[in-house]
Design a protein around this motif. Sequence first.
Motif, PDB file in Angstrom:
ATOM      1  N   UNK A  59       0.832  -1.210   0.000  1.00 46.51           N
ATOM      2  CA  UNK A  59       0.000   0.000   0.000  1.00 46.51           C
ATOM      3  C   UNK A  59       0.863   1.255   0.000  1.00 46.51           C
ATOM      4  N   UNK A  60       1.890   1.280   0.851  1.00 47.34           N
ATOM      5  CA  UNK A  60       2.757   2.460   0.915  1.00 47.34           C
ATOM      6  C   UNK A  60       3.529   2.652  -0.379  1.00 47.34           C
ATOM      7  N   UNK A  61       3.953   1.577  -0.999  1.00 48.80           N
ATOM      8  CA  UNK A  61       4.647   1.698  -2.277  1.00 48.80           C
ATOM      9  C   UNK A  61       3.714   2.251  -3.355  1.00 48.80           C
ATOM     10  N   UNK A  62       2.472   1.803  -3.359  1.00 49.21           N
ATOM     11  CA  UNK A  62       1.509   2.310  -4.344  1.00 49.21           C
ATOM     12  C   UNK A  62       1.261   3.799  -4.133  1.00 49.21           C
ATOM     13  N   UNK A  63       1.133   4.200  -2.882  1.00 53.43           N
ATOM     14  CA  UNK A  63       0.946   5.626  -2.599  1.00 53.43           C
ATOM     15  C   UNK A  63       2.175   6.436  -3.008  1.00 53.43           C
ATOM     16  N   UNK A  64       3.362   5.898  -2.778  1.00 52.49           N
ATOM     17  CA  UNK A  64       4.585   6.598  -3.176  1.00 52.49           C
ATOM     18  C   UNK A  64       4.658   6.746  -4.692  1.00 52.49           C
ATOM     19  N   UNK A  65       4.259   5.724  -5.409  1.00 50.52           N
ATOM     20  CA  UNK A  65       4.239   5.805  -6.872  1.00 50.52           C
ATOM     21  C   UNK A  65       3.240   6.854  -7.336  1.00 50.52           C
TER      22      UNK A  65
END
Length: 76
Positions: A59-65
């Motif tokens: 989830x955090x990686x998707x938000x960072x992207x």
Amino acid sequence: MNTFLAIVLVVLMILVVVSLVRGIVAFLKSTKVDLESGEQVDATEMQLAQNRAMFARVKYQALAIAVVAIILAIAN
């Protein structure tokens, strides 16, 4: 705006690393428990914690992207 997004991006990257480390620790603990106890039929609490940590990382990686995409969209 770019400064705010950069700060948000750094916070998200820190959250990714923290959740990754928590997932690895849970994985190591669950592996140790499995080795000591023999065969495991159900998912242990450590395995469930590992799944939660890894899902949080995704989830955090998707938000960072998404933040990077917004920064790139604003830059053009």
